[in-house]
Design an enzyme around this catalytic site. Structure first.
Site, PDB file in Angstrom:
ATOM      1  N   GLY A 146       1.328  -9.779  38.118  1.00 21.17           N
ATOM      2  CA  GLY A 146       1.423  -8.374  37.704  1.00 21.17           C
ATOM      3  C   GLY A 146       1.277  -8.231  36.198  1.00 21.17           C
ATOM      4  N   SER A 180       3.236 -17.163  40.656  1.00 18.96           N
ATOM      5  CA  SER A 180       1.950 -17.841  40.461  1.00 18.96           C
ATOM      6  C   SER A 180       2.036 -19.185  39.762  1.00 18.96           C
ATOM      7  CB  SER A 180       0.984 -16.916  39.714  1.00 18.96           C
ATOM      8  OG  SER A 180       1.616 -16.250  38.656  1.00 18.96           O
ATOM      9  N   ASP A 208      10.220  -8.330  35.229  1.00 18.26           N
ATOM     10  CA  ASP A 208      11.432  -8.686  35.982  1.00 18.26           C
ATOM     11  C   ASP A 208      12.313  -9.685  35.227  1.00 18.26           C
ATOM     12  OD1 ASP A 208      10.120  -7.225  37.931  1.00 18.26           O
ATOM     13  OD2 ASP A 208       9.434  -8.978  39.033  1.00 18.26           O
TER      14      ASP A 208
HETATM   15  O1  F6P Z   1       6.811  -8.547  39.494  1.00 20.56           O
HETATM   16  C1  F6P Z   1       6.578  -7.372  38.785  1.00 20.56           C
HETATM   17  C2  F6P Z   1       6.702  -6.169  39.683  1.00 20.56           C
HETATM   18  O2  F6P Z   1       6.428  -5.025  38.913  1.00 20.56           O
HETATM   19  C3  F6P Z   1       8.020  -6.037  40.421  1.00 20.56           C
HETATM   20  O3  F6P Z   1       9.048  -5.520  39.615  1.00 20.56           O
HETATM   21  C4  F6P Z   1       7.645  -5.138  41.563  1.00 20.56           C
HETATM   22  O4  F6P Z   1       8.482  -5.363  42.656  1.00 20.56           O
HETATM   23  C5  F6P Z   1       6.229  -5.568  41.870  1.00 20.56           C
HETATM   24  O5  F6P Z   1       5.743  -6.241  40.726  1.00 20.56           O
HETATM   25  C6  F6P Z   1       5.276  -4.465  42.214  1.00 20.56           C
HETATM   26  O6  F6P Z   1       4.095  -5.058  42.645  1.00 20.56           O
HETATM   27  P1  F6P Z   1       2.689  -4.331  42.759  1.00 20.56           P
HETATM   28  O7  F6P Z   1       2.167  -4.113  41.367  1.00 20.56           O
HETATM   29  O8  F6P Z   1       1.856  -5.288  43.517  1.00 20.56           O
HETATM   30  O9  F6P Z   1       2.941  -3.023  43.447  1.00 20.56           O
END
Ligand code: F6P
Length: 356
Positions: free
Chosen positions: A13, A118, A141
């Site tokens: 992310g 990852s 996070d």
């Molecule tokens: O790991 C980062 C994060 O933003 C988390 O806080 C959240 O649960 C997740 O990724 C959201 O994922 P995506 O961008 O795939 O919706």
């Protein structure tokens, strides 16, 4: 040391500070006279041969001020082979396939940013390719192991505090409780930081079970003592339902909605808000720029010292630290209820659940 060729990438992310990390890796590598290859869209760029040489004339001035990642990340949720299980990955020969492609790219090392999801995968690709692998922790996070802080966390925490500041005025105007969901997956770091800095009455995190009744009691106590009828409740996305239960059986989108519905049922005017992806897309804070600069430079120096290194760089107890990826046993860095930050929250009178 002979001239090296390194592949740089951003994985997982997005968050603020990724471009700064790429800048620091590149500039340090160029100082050693090495070649830097920018791999687009994480592991997708290796799979599909999408990469290019980054020269000394690259416009870093613009890039370090931008949010997100100029190299791109893989399309989460739409990728058929990045995050398959280890067994599936072995069965389908994916690690070997990527390893072969890295070999064809003639890379001596892959150096990039990644989160706890990852990091293992990149290490496996590097093993298959017999090259070095240096990873920089990044995630809003803040749950990457081997470091006290990940790139992107500080910027996201600033965003959350700013959003909670905005909600404060509406909360006060309408004498209303806001239950605000912040990101964090299975960790409560962002909720704790945003909660303390926004004067929360309640902070709920996955690491500490809570009860709805005690949230209500806390708010009633605030009402009596402070003569205040507006409340700030910060809820980590992984907080779940009361007593450590999951939300599966509740007809709610998330924990913030679950708590808000309960408060409404007890006669408290309440709204649930989910901050969502706005937390990820801010510009990098000064703290994140510094962290990404330090880790990027350090990552290249770790590789220079040990051309076979497979390591995660980070900051521990205020100092640069390097962990062998194979030595990482616990992939989730979560909030320690005994930490100074949690103790500070408790000493401020914030309800954080039923701490043993
Ligand atoms: O790991 C980062 C994060 O933003 C988390 O806080 C959240 O649960 C997740 O990724 C959201 O994922 P995506 O961008 O795939 O919706």
């Amino acid at each position: 040391m002979t001239k090296k060729r390194i592949g740089i990438f951003t994985s997982g992310g997005d968050c603020a500070g990724l471009n700064v990390a790429m800048m620091a890796i590149t500039k340090r590598a160029h100082q050693y006279g090495w070649e830097v290859i920018g791999i687009r869209n994480g592991v997708d760029g290796i799979e599909f041969g999408d990469y290019y040489t980054i020269g000394e004339d690259f416009p870093w001035g613009e890039k370090i001020r931008e949010g997100g990642t100029f190299l791109g990340a893989y399309a989460r949720g739409n990728n058929t082979w990045t995050f398959v299980s280890e067994e599936d990955s072995i069965k389908r020969d994916l690690q070997k396939g990527i390893g072969e492609k890295i070999k064809k790219m003639k890379l001596d090392a892959i150096i990039g940013t990644c989160g706890n999801g990852s990091l293992l995968f990149y290490n496996r690709y590097a093993i298959a390719a017999n090259c070095a692998c240096i990873l920089l922790p990044k995630t809003v996070d803040n749950d990457t192991p081997g470091t006290d802080i990940s790139i992107g966390f500080s910027s996201a925490a600033e965003t959350c505090t700013g959003m909670l500041d905005n909600l404060f005025w509406t909360s006060r105007s309408h004498r209303r409780a806001f239950t605000v969901e912040v990101m964090g997956r299975d960790a409560g770091h962002l909720a704790v930081r945003a909660g303390i800095t926004s004067g929360a009455d309640v902070i709920l995190i996955p690491e500490i079970p809570y009860t709805l009744e005690n949230i209500y009691k806390k708010l009633m106590d605030v009402k009596k003592r402070e003569k205040r009828e507006f409340f700030n409740i910060v809820v980590a996305e992984g907080a779940g339902a009361e007593h450590g239960q999951n939300l599966e059986n509740e007809k709610c989108m998330n924990s913030a909605e679950y708590v808000s519905k309960y408060l409404e049922s007890r006669g408290i005017n309440s709204r649930a808000v989910s901050l969502g992806h706005v937390q990820r897309g801010s510009l990098p804070s000064q703290k994140d720029r510094l962290l990404a600069s330090q880790l990027g430079v350090y990552a290249v120096d770790v590789f220079k010292e040990n051309p076979k290194a497979r390591a995660l760089v980070g900051i521990r107890n205020g100092k640069l630290a390097c962990t062998n990826i194979e030595d990482i046993k616990d992939y989730e860095f979560v909030v320690d209820p005994k930490s100074e930050e949690v103790q500070t929250a408790l000493k401020l009178g914030i309800y954080m659940g039923e701490i043993a």
